[in-house]
Structure formats: C-alpha cells, structure tokens
Design a protein around this motif. Sequence first.
Motif, mmCIF file in Angstrom:
data_model
loop_
_atom_site.group_PDB
_atom_site.id
_atom_site.type_symbol
_atom_site.label_atom_id
_atom_site.label_comp_id
_atom_site.label_asym_id
_atom_site.label_seq_id
_atom_site.Cartn_x
_atom_site.Cartn_y
_atom_site.Cartn_z
ATOM 1 N N SER A 151 0.828 -1.212 0.000
ATOM 2 C CA SER A 151 0.000 0.000 0.000
ATOM 3 C C SER A 151 0.861 1.260 0.000
ATOM 4 O O SER A 151 0.590 2.222 -0.733
ATOM 5 C CB SER A 151 -0.929 -0.006 1.219
ATOM 6 O OG SER A 151 -1.798 -1.124 1.182
ATOM 7 N N ASN A 152 1.942 1.255 0.802
ATOM 8 C CA ASN A 152 2.823 2.418 0.835
ATOM 9 C C ASN A 152 3.523 2.635 -0.510
ATOM 10 O O ASN A 152 3.666 3.782 -0.970
ATOM 11 C CB ASN A 152 3.863 2.250 1.945
ATOM 12 C CG ASN A 152 3.231 2.212 3.331
ATOM 13 O OD1 ASN A 152 2.116 2.701 3.518
ATOM 14 N ND2 ASN A 152 3.948 1.639 4.288
ATOM 15 N N GLN A 155 0.904 3.979 -3.034
ATOM 16 C CA GLN A 155 0.548 5.367 -2.719
ATOM 17 C C GLN A 155 1.666 6.322 -3.130
ATOM 18 O O GLN A 155 1.417 7.417 -3.653
ATOM 19 C CB GLN A 155 0.250 5.503 -1.229
ATOM 20 C CG GLN A 155 -1.084 4.911 -0.803
ATOM 21 C CD GLN A 155 -1.343 5.060 0.684
ATOM 22 O OE1 GLN A 155 -0.501 5.603 1.418
ATOM 23 N NE2 GLN A 155 -2.504 4.593 1.137
ATOM 24 N N GLY A 158 1.448 6.910 -6.690
ATOM 25 C CA GLY A 158 0.223 7.530 -7.166
ATOM 26 C C GLY A 158 -0.761 6.562 -7.776
ATOM 27 O O GLY A 158 -1.600 6.945 -8.602
ATOM 28 N N GLU A 160 -3.905 3.673 -7.584
ATOM 29 C CA GLU A 160 -5.152 3.564 -6.835
ATOM 30 C C GLU A 160 -5.193 2.279 -6.020
ATOM 31 O O GLU A 160 -4.622 1.259 -6.396
ATOM 32 C CB GLU A 160 -6.349 3.614 -7.798
ATOM 33 C CG GLU A 160 -6.491 4.935 -8.546
ATOM 34 C CD GLU A 160 -7.731 4.971 -9.406
ATOM 35 O OE1 GLU A 160 -8.584 4.073 -9.237
ATOM 36 O OE2 GLU A 160 -7.845 5.889 -10.234
ATOM 37 N N LEU A 161 -5.864 2.353 -4.890
ATOM 38 C CA LEU A 161 -6.064 1.231 -3.988
ATOM 39 C C LEU A 161 -7.576 1.017 -3.848
ATOM 40 O O LEU A 161 -8.353 1.815 -4.384
ATOM 41 C CB LEU A 161 -5.408 1.530 -2.639
ATOM 42 C CG LEU A 161 -3.886 1.785 -2.690
ATOM 43 C CD1 LEU A 161 -3.388 2.202 -1.313
ATOM 44 C CD2 LEU A 161 -3.156 0.546 -3.170
ATOM 45 N N ARG A 260 4.522 5.952 -11.702
ATOM 46 C CA ARG A 260 3.664 7.132 -11.615
ATOM 47 C C ARG A 260 3.451 7.735 -13.005
ATOM 48 O O ARG A 260 2.322 8.083 -13.381
ATOM 49 C CB ARG A 260 4.286 8.167 -10.683
ATOM 50 C CG ARG A 260 3.531 9.497 -10.598
ATOM 51 C CD ARG A 260 4.302 10.501 -9.757
ATOM 52 N NE ARG A 260 4.306 10.126 -8.361
ATOM 53 C CZ ARG A 260 3.359 10.502 -7.490
ATOM 54 N NH1 ARG A 260 2.343 11.253 -7.879
ATOM 55 N NH2 ARG A 260 3.433 10.144 -6.225
#
Length: 272
Positions: A151-152, A155, A158, A160-161, A260
């Motif tokens: 997740s880190n 994120q 950039g 999406e989760l 990204r």
Amino acid sequence: MTTEPQRLQYLEAMGLTAWVARYQLPHARPTEACEWELPERPVASPPAERLHALLDEAEAAARQPTPPPAVEPPRARTVKRARHLLGIAAPDEEASLNKPNLEREQAVPPETKPAQQPLRFTLQVTCLAGRWLVIVPGQATPDATQGQLLSNLFQAAGLELPLAFETFRWPPMENLPVEAPLDEAREGLQAFVEGTQRRGWALERILVFGQDDTLARLLCTEQGTFELLGLPGWQGPALSELAQNAAAKRELWPTLLGWRQAWSEESADNDD
C-alpha cells in the motif's frame, strides 16, 4: 487329473456302480414310462483283473520315452549357413525370412510413454483499478506487514487502492492426464487473465513481486514485456525481501517514479 470317463472305468473295474441322481423339476411334465432295450454286453473279466490292466496301461504310458526333436544334419546346416553368407537363399527360406514374426510382435508390449506430472504453482493475484495486475508467487497471501508495504509503495507511485488478493492454483484439478505440462500451464494462466475481462478488467501492465523461475518460464519475460500475455511488465524482489532490506527499497524508488508516469499517461490515453 483324472477325467470323468476314466474315473467311471476305475469304479467299474473295482466293482462299484456309479449312480447318477435324477430329480424332477418343479412344474415339469412327468417322463413317460417306456421300456429301453439294453445293449448286449460282453462277458466282463473280473474287476481285479480289469483294475490291474488299467494300472499297467498307465504305467506303460508314463515310461514311454518322448521322441527326440528332429535335428538338422550337420551338412544341411553348413550349406544353409553358406547360402546366407553369400546372400543366396532358397525360395522357401526366403519366404520364411521375409515373413513377419507375428507371434513375436504380439509378445512384445507396445512402448508406453511415462506419465508426465503437471506443472504446479500458486499465485496471489490482485488488480489496481482494473488496469494493473499484481502477482505475488506463493501459496500464502501477503500478511499484514507485506500488505502495508504494498500500500505504501503504490501510494508513493500515485496508484489507486485498495488491494484484495485472490488465489490462482495450477493444476485446477488433480489426476488429470498431462501431455505438455508447460504449454498446458501457459494456456491455463492465459485463460485466467482473459477471463478477468468479464469482471471489467482492462489490463495494461503486470507487476510481479518475486523472482519465481516457474512464473518466468510461463510469462516468457523479454525486455520488460511478458510475451505470453503481450503486456508490459515488471518483475522485482519479493515482498519479504523488500520488508527486511533497506537497500532494495532504495533501489525501487526510480521504478516507482516510472510507475507514476506510466499510470498518468495510460489514464490520459483512456480518457481520450
């Protein structure tokens, strides 16, 4: 083993009468009474003499020597061998040589191919916004630490989760006949990816966390592209290594910047 006629003869020679029982079947019509003409029988010798005669015949048959097999004369064998060496064979010999030995062919069992084992692997699969496929090789889903690390990373790039992993195993069933393990596994994985389109996935890229040799053989990684699926991809360190190795995390930062940029460009293309 004594046959039934011979047994009856022994019993008759010993003065014993063999009786055969006859029963009337249920609801059967009774047999009509009639007079049978008895055949004329010669005067029989005493039972003891007939028994000894039968024993003498059996002993004589057992002592009779078996005839030796026919042996080909030495001269005939020499002439036949000389003909074979010179390439000359009689018509009957040539026919016997050219005639296939059917009994030998039937006796030799056909060659059977050894049973092949299927290619076995397990993948944990998820998809980012229905666009990027994330694959983690292994039977266990990422734990809390590894999930937080992913997740880190996403994120920071950039992306999406959230992430929701599901398990893909091969083979799907046991005890299935296998002819080409690698080709069948490739077809199974490709069918799974193509089937994700029914969920609304439109895959653009594949990310693999883990240097798995089996998965590399399946995907055929060449110059940043997974040849099997025809999609650009990335294959890097396993999540367990990234969680414990700070150097591996630092080496991944340039890759995150590339993710990204690719995510933004592909989003713009989809909007157009």
